[in-house]
Design an enzyme around this catalytic site. Structure first.
Site, PDB file in Angstrom:
ATOM      1  N   HIS A 295      -1.896   7.114   9.129  1.00 42.15           N
ATOM      2  CA  HIS A 295      -1.371   6.426   7.940  1.00 42.15           C
ATOM      3  C   HIS A 295      -0.197   7.210   7.357  1.00 42.15           C
ATOM      4  O   HIS A 295      -0.369   8.354   6.946  1.00 42.15           O
ATOM      5  CB  HIS A 295      -2.469   6.271   6.887  1.00 42.15           C
ATOM      6  CG  HIS A 295      -1.958   5.651   5.623  1.00 42.15           C
ATOM      7  ND1 HIS A 295      -1.628   4.313   5.523  1.00 42.15           N
ATOM      8  CD2 HIS A 295      -1.680   6.183   4.421  1.00 42.15           C
ATOM      9  CE1 HIS A 295      -1.182   4.062   4.320  1.00 42.15           C
ATOM     10  NE2 HIS A 295      -1.197   5.176   3.622  1.00 42.15           N
TER      11      HIS A 295
ATOM     12  N   GLU B 117      -7.142  -2.037   7.644  1.00 42.90           N
ATOM     13  CA  GLU B 117      -8.308  -2.529   6.901  1.00 42.90           C
ATOM     14  C   GLU B 117      -8.487  -4.045   6.962  1.00 42.90           C
ATOM     15  O   GLU B 117      -9.536  -4.568   6.591  1.00 42.90           O
ATOM     16  CB  GLU B 117      -8.215  -2.096   5.424  1.00 42.90           C
ATOM     17  CG  GLU B 117      -8.447  -0.618   5.177  1.00 42.90           C
ATOM     18  CD  GLU B 117      -7.191   0.239   5.345  1.00 42.90           C
ATOM     19  OE1 GLU B 117      -6.237  -0.198   6.030  1.00 42.90           O
ATOM     20  OE2 GLU B 117      -7.162   1.361   4.800  1.00 42.90           O
TER      21      GLU B 117
ATOM     22  N   HIS C 292       2.448   4.585   1.030  1.00 46.32           N
ATOM     23  CA  HIS C 292       2.613   5.215   2.341  1.00 46.32           C
ATOM     24  C   HIS C 292       3.252   6.586   2.179  1.00 46.32           C
ATOM     25  O   HIS C 292       4.280   6.892   2.804  1.00 46.32           O
ATOM     26  CB  HIS C 292       3.439   4.315   3.268  1.00 46.32           C
ATOM     27  CG  HIS C 292       2.623   3.301   4.008  1.00 46.32           C
ATOM     28  ND1 HIS C 292       2.039   2.232   3.389  1.00 46.32           N
ATOM     29  CD2 HIS C 292       2.259   3.213   5.319  1.00 46.32           C
ATOM     30  CE1 HIS C 292       1.363   1.527   4.289  1.00 46.32           C
ATOM     31  NE2 HIS C 292       1.469   2.103   5.462  1.00 46.32           N
TER      32      HIS C 292
ATOM     33  N   ASP D 130       3.446  -1.842   5.960  1.00 41.15           N
ATOM     34  CA  ASP D 130       2.485  -2.634   6.735  1.00 41.15           C
ATOM     35  C   ASP D 130       2.888  -4.100   6.820  1.00 41.15           C
ATOM     36  O   ASP D 130       2.340  -4.841   7.652  1.00 41.15           O
ATOM     37  CB  ASP D 130       1.083  -2.535   6.116  1.00 41.15           C
ATOM     38  CG  ASP D 130       0.471  -1.164   6.330  1.00 41.15           C
ATOM     39  OD1 ASP D 130       1.082  -0.329   7.018  1.00 41.15           O
ATOM     40  OD2 ASP D 130      -0.626  -0.933   5.791  1.00 41.15           O
TER      41      ASP D 130
ATOM     42  N   GLU E 292       4.494   5.457  11.859  1.00 39.80           N
ATOM     43  CA  GLU E 292       5.082   4.569  10.849  1.00 39.80           C
ATOM     44  C   GLU E 292       6.406   5.124  10.324  1.00 39.80           C
ATOM     45  O   GLU E 292       7.351   4.374  10.074  1.00 39.80           O
ATOM     46  CB  GLU E 292       4.098   4.345   9.700  1.00 39.80           C
ATOM     47  CG  GLU E 292       2.961   3.417  10.092  1.00 39.80           C
ATOM     48  CD  GLU E 292       1.994   3.147   8.960  1.00 39.80           C
ATOM     49  OE1 GLU E 292       1.671   1.978   8.731  1.00 39.80           O
ATOM     50  OE2 GLU E 292       1.543   4.112   8.302  1.00 39.80           O
TER      51      GLU E 292
ATOM     52  N   HIS F 196      -2.081  -3.796   9.074  1.00 38.41           N
ATOM     53  CA  HIS F 196      -2.859  -2.979   8.119  1.00 38.41           C
ATOM     54  C   HIS F 196      -4.289  -2.882   8.633  1.00 38.41           C
ATOM     55  O   HIS F 196      -5.012  -3.880   8.705  1.00 38.41           O
ATOM     56  CB  HIS F 196      -2.786  -3.667   6.749  1.00 38.41           C
ATOM     57  CG  HIS F 196      -3.580  -3.026   5.659  1.00 38.41           C
ATOM     58  ND1 HIS F 196      -3.303  -1.772   5.180  1.00 38.41           N
ATOM     59  CD2 HIS F 196      -4.621  -3.497   4.920  1.00 38.41           C
ATOM     60  CE1 HIS F 196      -4.149  -1.502   4.186  1.00 38.41           C
ATOM     61  NE2 HIS F 196      -4.959  -2.519   4.023  1.00 38.41           N
TER      62      HIS F 196
ATOM     63  N   GLU G  39       0.842  -1.197   0.000  1.00 37.87           N
ATOM     64  CA  GLU G  39       0.000   0.000   0.000  1.00 37.87           C
ATOM     65  C   GLU G  39       0.877   1.247   0.000  1.00 37.87           C
ATOM     66  O   GLU G  39       1.876   1.314   0.741  1.00 37.87           O
ATOM     67  CB  GLU G  39      -0.859  -0.008   1.272  1.00 37.87           C
ATOM     68  CG  GLU G  39      -1.821   1.155   1.413  1.00 37.87           C
ATOM     69  CD  GLU G  39      -2.506   1.163   2.784  1.00 37.87           C
ATOM     70  OE1 GLU G  39      -1.838   0.865   3.785  1.00 37.87           O
ATOM     71  OE2 GLU G  39      -3.704   1.483   2.839  1.00 37.87           O
TER      72      GLU G  39
HETATM   73 ZN    ZN Z   1       0.572   1.592   7.143  1.00 33.59          ZN
END
Ligand code: ZN
Length: 270
Positions: free
Chosen positions: A177, A122, A36, A45, A182, A120, A34
């Site tokens: 996010h 989701e 970032h 992630d 992160e 992650h 994904e």
């Molecule tokens: Zn992430």
């Protein structure tokens, strides 16, 4: 390699003996591919829960399964959305079935304790569904004693680390996010993959309370990051990782009665 914790690095007879004699918790990291933001790699992630799982496994004498590196579709309010180039997602049914199948296979080997570390946001309920279907299927096969813990690593942070990382106030995990946490963790674990010169300084995303499908792209920061991350540092990353590893090692001990080893001099020890 007495510290070898990754199942895929073991020869099968070694793995077989460890499953039988040590009755380890097999830790399964699940991530995503994904975007970032402009400053972080797309494997955050996956690489973060994988590294945390390795350090927890060294501390607790357990094993780490190969990471599931794809996850459920990115959502605008928690990952920027699935429209960004590079964000490469699974349909829910695929993720559920993958988690179910992998758990069933570990059970066939004799594994009876597992921990799923989600990297992650989701993925959450689809991991629950994969776990539930696996347990239902195993129960029908007469295997009633498999136990599985599920750990969202970011929740193992301590209040002191939150105060240190966000001196002006914590924006909440969904808007994090590609944010301070992160970015800091990646600066600590993989500084060669971070470009701080490109770290966004824009204001946090401002989303309505409802969700629209297809999403309203005008509400999503074009950087792909949902909050600013220029205040990220390697030291913040070290504090987050320390919290996560000791928190999750303690959680496994609580859930499974596993032993926590004292810190070793090993290069893996975290
Ligand atoms: Zn992430």
């Amino acid at each position: 390699m007495s510290d070898a914790v990754r199942i895929e690095h073991l020869a099968w007879p070694v793995y077989d003996r460890r499953v039988r004699e040590d009755e380890p918790v097999v830790i399964l990291p699940v991530g995503s591919l994904e975007q970032h933001g402009p400053h972080l790699p797309m494997n955050c992630d996956a690489v973060i829960p994988t590294t945390l799982a390795e350090r927890v496994a060294v501390r607790t004498g357990n094993l780490v399964a190969p990471t599931i590196c794809y996850g459920y579709k990115s959502q605008p309010k928690s990952g920027g959305g699935n429209h960004f180039t590079g964000t490469t997602s699974l349909d829910a049914a695929t993720l559920v079935a993958t988690v179910r199948d992998v758990i069933r296979e570990f059970a066939r080997h004799g594994v009876r304790k597992m921990a799923v570390i989600d990297g992650h946001y989701e993925n959450n309920m689809f991991l629950v569904e994969g776990i539930d279907l696996a347990l239902r299927e195993l129960g029908r096969d007469g295997i009633e004693d498999m136990r599985i813990a599920k750990l969202p690593y970011w929740e193992y942070v301590t209040p002191a680390t939150i105060d240190y990382a966000w001196p002006d106030g914590f924006p909440g995990w969904p808007l994090e996010h590609a944010g301070v946490m992160e970015t800091s963790v990646m600066l600590y674990l993989h500084p060669e993959l971070v470009d701080m010169a490109k770290a966004p300084r824009h204001a946090p995303a401002d989303f309505p309370i409802y969700d629209l499908y297809p999403p309203d792209l005008s509400r999503i920061p074009s950087s792909g990051a949902l909050s600013p991350s220029h205040i990220a540092t390697e030291e913040k990353g070290r504090r987050f990782v320390d919290d996560y590893v000791s928190g999750m090692a303690g959680a496994l001990a609580e859930a499974f009665g596993a032993k926590i080893r004292s810190r070793r001099k090993s290069t893996h020890a975290g």
